[in-house]
Design a protein around this motif. Structure first.
Motif, PDB file in Angstrom:
ATOM      1  N   ALA A 141       0.744  -1.273  -0.013  1.00  0.00           N
ATOM      2  CA  ALA A 141      -0.064   0.051   0.158  1.00  0.00           C
ATOM      3  C   ALA A 141       0.942   1.287   0.010  1.00  0.00           C
ATOM      4  CB  ALA A 141      -0.806   0.012   1.222  1.00  0.00           C
ATOM      5  N   ASN A 142       1.987   1.138   0.729  1.00  0.00           N
ATOM      6  CA  ASN A 142       2.597   2.365   0.846  1.00  0.00           C
ATOM      7  C   ASN A 142       3.302   2.628  -0.623  1.00  0.00           C
ATOM      8  OD1 ASN A 142       5.716   3.601   1.563  1.00  0.00           O
ATOM      9  ND2 ASN A 142       4.198   4.340   2.939  1.00  0.00           N
ATOM     10  N   PHE A 143       4.040   1.514  -1.105  1.00  0.00           N
ATOM     11  CA  PHE A 143       4.598   1.952  -2.368  1.00  0.00           C
ATOM     12  C   PHE A 143       3.570   2.073  -3.753  1.00  0.00           C
ATOM     13  CE2 PHE A 143       8.505   0.066  -1.121  1.00  0.00           C
ATOM     14  CZ  PHE A 143       9.317   0.406  -2.055  1.00  0.00           C
ATOM     15  N   GLU A 144       2.210   1.784  -3.354  1.00  0.00           N
ATOM     16  CA  GLU A 144       1.173   2.309  -4.416  1.00  0.00           C
ATOM     17  C   GLU A 144       0.970   3.561  -4.285  1.00  0.00           C
ATOM     18  OE1 GLU A 144      -0.850   0.771  -6.534  1.00  0.00           O
ATOM     19  OE2 GLU A 144      -0.102  -1.389  -6.350  1.00  0.00           O
ATOM     20  N   THR A 145       1.158   4.232  -3.113  1.00  0.00           N
ATOM     21  CA  THR A 145       0.960   5.601  -3.063  1.00  0.00           C
ATOM     22  C   THR A 145       2.088   6.352  -3.340  1.00  0.00           C
ATOM     23  OG1 THR A 145      -0.913   5.471  -1.259  1.00  0.00           O
ATOM     24  CG2 THR A 145       0.371   7.550  -1.322  1.00  0.00           C
ATOM     25  N   ASN A 146       3.343   6.082  -2.902  1.00  0.00           N
ATOM     26  CA  ASN A 146       4.528   6.736  -2.915  1.00  0.00           C
ATOM     27  C   ASN A 146       5.321   6.625  -4.115  1.00  0.00           C
ATOM     28  OD1 ASN A 146       3.871   7.600  -0.283  1.00  0.00           O
ATOM     29  ND2 ASN A 146       5.566   6.812   0.563  1.00  0.00           N
ATOM     30  N   PHE A 147       5.018   5.441  -4.833  1.00  0.00           N
ATOM     31  CA  PHE A 147       5.872   5.118  -5.993  1.00  0.00           C
ATOM     32  C   PHE A 147       4.798   5.101  -7.393  1.00  0.00           C
ATOM     33  CE2 PHE A 147       8.313   2.017  -8.641  1.00  0.00           C
ATOM     34  CZ  PHE A 147       9.310   3.024  -8.926  1.00  0.00           C
ATOM     35  N   PHE A 148       4.140   3.963  -7.292  1.00  0.00           N
ATOM     36  CA  PHE A 148       3.160   3.749  -8.571  1.00  0.00           C
ATOM     37  C   PHE A 148       2.323   4.850  -8.587  1.00  0.00           C
ATOM     38  CE2 PHE A 148       4.534  -0.740  -6.953  1.00  0.00           C
ATOM     39  CZ  PHE A 148       5.200  -0.933  -8.097  1.00  0.00           C
ATOM     40  N   GLY A 149       1.779   5.523  -7.602  1.00  0.00           N
ATOM     41  CA  GLY A 149       0.790   6.613  -7.881  1.00  0.00           C
ATOM     42  C   GLY A 149       1.422   7.619  -8.753  1.00  0.00           C
ATOM     43  N   PRO A 150       2.686   8.170  -8.123  1.00  0.00           N
ATOM     44  CA  PRO A 150       3.312   9.191  -9.130  1.00  0.00           C
ATOM     45  C   PRO A 150       3.741   8.797 -10.580  1.00  0.00           C
ATOM     46  CG  PRO A 150       4.456   9.196  -6.867  1.00  0.00           C
ATOM     47  CD  PRO A 150       3.324   7.964  -6.801  1.00  0.00           C
ATOM     48  N   ILE A 151       4.204   7.512 -10.746  1.00  0.00           N
ATOM     49  CA  ILE A 151       4.097   6.852 -12.000  1.00  0.00           C
ATOM     50  C   ILE A 151       2.915   7.314 -13.002  1.00  0.00           C
ATOM     51  CG2 ILE A 151       4.612   5.125 -13.475  1.00  0.00           C
ATOM     52  CD1 ILE A 151       6.394   3.998 -11.288  1.00  0.00           C
ATOM     53  N   ASN A 152       1.853   7.023 -12.369  1.00  0.00           N
ATOM     54  CA  ASN A 152       0.664   6.995 -13.290  1.00  0.00           C
ATOM     55  C   ASN A 152       0.058   8.386 -13.352  1.00  0.00           C
ATOM     56  OD1 ASN A 152       0.381   4.207 -13.970  1.00  0.00           O
ATOM     57  ND2 ASN A 152      -0.629   3.854 -11.576  1.00  0.00           N
ATOM     58  N   VAL A 153       0.422   9.162 -12.389  1.00  0.00           N
ATOM     59  CA  VAL A 153       0.116  10.634 -12.650  1.00  0.00           C
ATOM     60  C   VAL A 153       0.823  11.416 -13.646  1.00  0.00           C
ATOM     61  CG1 VAL A 153      -0.173  12.889 -11.431  1.00  0.00           C
ATOM     62  CG2 VAL A 153      -0.859  11.071 -10.080  1.00  0.00           C
ATOM     63  N   ILE A 154       2.422  10.985 -13.782  1.00  0.00           N
ATOM     64  CA  ILE A 154       3.055  11.350 -14.623  1.00  0.00           C
ATOM     65  C   ILE A 154       2.668  10.839 -16.118  1.00  0.00           C
ATOM     66  CG2 ILE A 154       5.343  11.209 -15.607  1.00  0.00           C
ATOM     67  CD1 ILE A 154       6.625  10.982 -12.709  1.00  0.00           C
ATOM     68  N   LYS A 155       2.462   9.948 -16.186  1.00  0.00           N
ATOM     69  CA  LYS A 155       1.853   9.208 -17.553  1.00  0.00           C
ATOM     70  C   LYS A 155       0.581   9.874 -17.905  1.00  0.00           C
ATOM     71  CE  LYS A 155       3.632   4.448 -16.964  1.00  0.00           C
ATOM     72  NZ  LYS A 155       2.946   2.925 -17.163  1.00  0.00           N
ATOM     73  N   SER A 156      -0.236  10.310 -17.047  1.00  0.00           N
ATOM     74  CA  SER A 156      -1.415  10.960 -17.477  1.00  0.00           C
ATOM     75  C   SER A 156      -1.410  12.432 -17.959  1.00  0.00           C
ATOM     76  CB  SER A 156      -2.506  10.986 -16.216  1.00  0.00           C
ATOM     77  OG  SER A 156      -2.015  11.694 -15.336  1.00  0.00           O
ATOM     78  N   VAL A 157      -0.006  13.115 -17.508  1.00  0.00           N
ATOM     79  CA  VAL A 157       0.160  14.316 -18.178  1.00  0.00           C
ATOM     80  C   VAL A 157       0.960  14.390 -19.068  1.00  0.00           C
ATOM     81  CG1 VAL A 157      -0.336  15.411 -15.725  1.00  0.00           C
ATOM     82  CG2 VAL A 157       2.081  14.742 -16.649  1.00  0.00           C
ATOM     83  N   LEU A 158       1.641  13.442 -19.477  1.00  0.00           N
ATOM     84  CA  LEU A 158       2.778  13.368 -20.413  1.00  0.00           C
ATOM     85  C   LEU A 158       2.079  13.824 -21.947  1.00  0.00           C
ATOM     86  CD1 LEU A 158       5.355  10.952 -19.742  1.00  0.00           C
ATOM     87  CD2 LEU A 158       5.581  13.190 -19.251  1.00  0.00           C
ATOM     88  N   PRO A 159       1.047  13.068 -22.299  1.00  0.00           N
ATOM     89  CA  PRO A 159       0.381  13.597 -23.646  1.00  0.00           C
ATOM     90  C   PRO A 159       0.135  14.991 -23.570  1.00  0.00           C
ATOM     91  CG  PRO A 159      -0.564  11.486 -22.865  1.00  0.00           C
ATOM     92  CD  PRO A 159       0.477  12.036 -21.597  1.00  0.00           C
TER      93      PRO A 159
END
Length: 267
Positions: A96-114
Motif C-alpha cells: 500500500a505504501n508503494f502504491e501511494t509513494n511510487f506507483f501513484g506518481p508514475i501513473n500521474v506522470i503518465k497521465s500528464v505527458l501527452p
C-alpha cells in the motif's frame, strides 16, 4: 499567461503550503484530495483524486485540461509515511505504501505527458524525501519508496529530453505537518524483540516532525524551481544537518555512516 499547476495531495501540509504560495504569485492552482468536500474554503480548487485509482487520476487531469486548455506544472506531492520493524510490517501495508509513494506518481506522470508533449513544454516536480537517500532504521519501507522515486526521475529525465519536458526531485527533511498522524505505524508488540529500539526511534521521529521546519520553506523552493530555466536533478530542502547528512552519505565509508545513524537513533 498564468501557469497552470496541479498538486497531488494539495489539501494539507506541504502541498497546501505550495498551493497557497503559488496562488499568491498569480498561478492557476488545482490541488487534489480523496475527500475534496472537506476543503471548500481552500484558497485554490481541490479536485477528487486517489493516486491509487487509475481512473480517478485520468479523470482529474482531463478536468484540468478541459477547464484551462493546458497543464504547465505537475507537483507529485501525495505520499504517506510508514514505520516499523521491516520483519513485522504486514506485506499488505508495504504494498500500500508503494502504491501511494511510487506507483501513484508514475501513473500521474503518465497521465500528464501527452498534454505536455502536445504543448512542447512542461515541468514535473516529484516531492521525495531526504530519507530516500539512506536506509533509516524502522523507516526502511518509506526510505525505499522515496528512494525509488528519486531514481525513477533520473531515468525519466533522459527519456523526456526530446520533448522539452523537465523533471526534478525535491527532497524535504522534517517539516511541521500532519504526516505523522496519517502514516501507518506498525504496533509496538509486547513480545516483539524490537519493542525497545523501535519505541525509542518512533518517539524520536515524532519529535523531529513536531519541531520541523515551516512548510513555507518548501513552497519558496518550488517557486524558485518553477522559475529556473534548467532545474537541477535533485534538490534538498530542510535543516542544515539533514541536508548535510546526504553529503556525508556520499563521502564517508559505509560502515562509518552506519555507525552515525546507529548513534543518532540510540540503537
Amino acid at each position: 499567461m498564468s501557469k497552470v499547476v496541479l498538486i497531488t495531495g494539495g489539501s494539507s501540509g506541504i502541498g497546501k503550503s505550495i498551493g497557497e504560495y503559488l496562488c499568491d504569485k498569480g498561478y492557476t492552482v488545482y490541488g487534489t484530495s480523496r475527500n475534496p468536500e472537506r476543503y471548500e474554503s481552500s484558497k485554490f480548487s481541490i479536485l477528487t483524486m486517489d493516486v491509487k485509482d487509475l481512473k480517478s487520476i485520468w479523470n482529474t487531469v482531463e478536468t484540468v485540461i478541459e477547464k484551462e486548455g493546458r497543464l504547465d506544472v505537475l507537483i507529485n506531492n501525495a505520499g504517506v509515511g510508514i514505520t516499523g520493524p521491516i520483519e513485522e510490517i504486514p506485506e499488505v501495508e508495504i504494498k500500500a505504501n508503494f502504491e501511494t509513494n511510487f506507483f501513484g506518481p508514475i501513473n500521474v506522470i503518465k497521465s500528464v505527458l501527452p498534454q505536455m508533449r502536445n504543448q512542447n513544454e512542461g515541468l514535473i516536480i516529484n516531492i521525495t524525501s531526504i530519507a530516500g537517500y539512506m536506509g533509516l532504521p524502522y523507516r526502511g519501507i518509506y526510505s525505499a519508496s522515496k528512494g525509488a522515486l528519486e531514481l525513477l526521475t533520473e531515468a525519466f529525465r533522459m527519456e523526456l529530453k526530446d520533448f522539452n519536458i523537465q523533471m526534478t526531485n525535491v527532497a524535504p527533511g522534517d517539516f511541521a505537518t500532519n504526516i505523522a498522524a496519517g502514516r501507518y505505524h506498525s504496533p509496538l508488540l509486547k513480545d516483539s524483540p524490537y519493542i525497545k529500539p523501535y519505541g525509542n526511534t518512533l518517539e524520536l521521529m515524532n519529535t523531529h516532525v513536531d519541531s520541523g521546519s515551516n512548510p513555507n520553506m518548501m513552497a519558496e523552493a518550488v517557486f524558485k524551481i518553477i522559475n529556473t530555466k534548467n532545474p537541477k536533478i535533485h534538490y534538498k530542502v530542510g535543516a542544515f544537518m539533514q541536508k548535510f547528512s546526504v553529503f556525508l552519505k556520499r563521502v564517508l565509508p559505509d560502515k562509518m555512516y552506519e555507525k552515525l545513524l546507529v548513534k543518532h537513533y540510540k540503537l
